[in-house]
Design an enzyme around this catalytic site. Structure first.
Site, short mmCIF file in Angstrom:
data_model
loop_
_atom_site.label_atom_id
_atom_site.label_comp_id
_atom_site.label_asym_id
_atom_site.label_seq_id
_atom_site.Cartn_x
_atom_site.Cartn_y
_atom_site.Cartn_z
N GLU A 54 0.83 -1.20 0.00
CA GLU A 54 0.00 0.00 0.00
C GLU A 54 0.87 1.26 0.00
OE1 GLU A 54 -4.17 -0.43 1.06
OE2 GLU A 54 -3.37 -0.95 3.03
N GLU B 54 -4.72 -8.65 3.04
CA GLU B 54 -5.73 -8.30 4.03
C GLU B 54 -6.96 -9.20 3.98
OE1 GLU B 54 -3.10 -4.75 3.77
OE2 GLU B 54 -3.92 -6.21 2.35
#
Length: 266
Positions: free
Chosen positions: A120, A140
């Site tokens: 990210e 995730e």
């Protein structure tokens, strides 16, 4: 700036090198690391002598994302930095380049794990170099979590949507070769040489006119949010003033005189 216990800082010429420095945890994000990162971005923007930033990790890893053990325990290392987070609740997002875009070019030098929050944060950098054994991915969903660091918005804008959705929805790991093939990173180099390759890119950037470099970067990101017509108009607004600078005159003069230009940010 001196950094923190989990974020080291050094200068090499006109490049500021920020190193995620928690190798025992594969540089998993911690509060001291986030505070150090934020301070690093601010310092780079404030110092006109800094023309580029290289972001890398210590110990053969880039960043393994958030410290899930700490997350489960609702605590993180570096309690002494809690006041910084209270004063600016957005600090962690700025540190991870979700809510902050440095005006100087940011080059990522990736070795080893660059997953979850690491991938990210990578999306907030401008140029990306990876060692051939580096791994990427947004894990995730495998843990019932959401990649809230910006990936559902940024990733489909940076790589083809089908690849973005596969990465987001499967949570699988990607090799450096795969990451390069889909455009997540720009170059793959032999293991252990990513930092050197990134510094070589930074040195080339540093040799260019700083006002021009910063205006070009700003124009690229500004235009991404616009129609082509609006982007072209905005490009002229940013670009024409660069031609009126002393640096532009120096660049032309140095070319005519067959010498290296000396840019003065003027």
């Amino acid at each position: 700036m001196s950094g923190t216990e989990h974020l080291s800082v050094r200068r090499e010429g006109a490049t500021l090198i920020l190193t995620l420095d928690r190798p025992e945890a594969k540089n998993a994000l911690s509060l001291p690391m986030l505070v150090g990162l934020y301070d690093g971005w601010v310092a780079a923007d404030a110092d006109d002598a800094v023309r580029s930033v290289v972001l890398t990790g210590a110990g053969g890893a880039f960043c393994a994302g958030m410290d899930l053990k700490a997350l489960a325990g609702k605590s993180m290392d570096g309690e002494q930095y809690r006041d910084r987070l209270k004063a600016d609740p957005d600090l962690h997002w700025k540190a991870m380049l979700r809510h902050h875009r440095p005006r100087k070019p940011v080059i990522a030098a990736v070795e080893g794990a660059c997953v979850a929050g690491g991938t990210e944060m990578l999306q907030g950098t401008d140029i990306r170099v990876a060692g051939e054994s580096a791994t990427f991915g947004l894990f995730e969903v495998r843990r019932g979590l959401f990649p809230i660091g910006g990936s559902t918005v940024r990733l489909p804008r940076q790589i083809p949507r089908t690849h973005a959705l596969e990465m987001l929805l499967t949570g699988r790991a990607y090799s450096a070769a795969e990451a390069a093939a889909i455009g997540l990173v720009g170059r793959v180099v032999p293991d252990g040489t990513a930092l050197g390759a990134a510094l070589a890119v930074a040195e080339r950037i540093n040799a260019c006119g700083p006002l021009a470099v910063e205006a070009v970067k700003a124009s690229v990101y500004e235009a991404l949010e616009m129609s082509e017509a609006d982007g072209l108009a905005a490009e002229l607004t940013r670009g024409w003033p660069v031609f009126d600078t002393a640096d532009a005159e120096e660049g032309a003069r140095a070319f005519a005189e067959k010498r290296v230009p000396v840019f003065r940010r003027a």
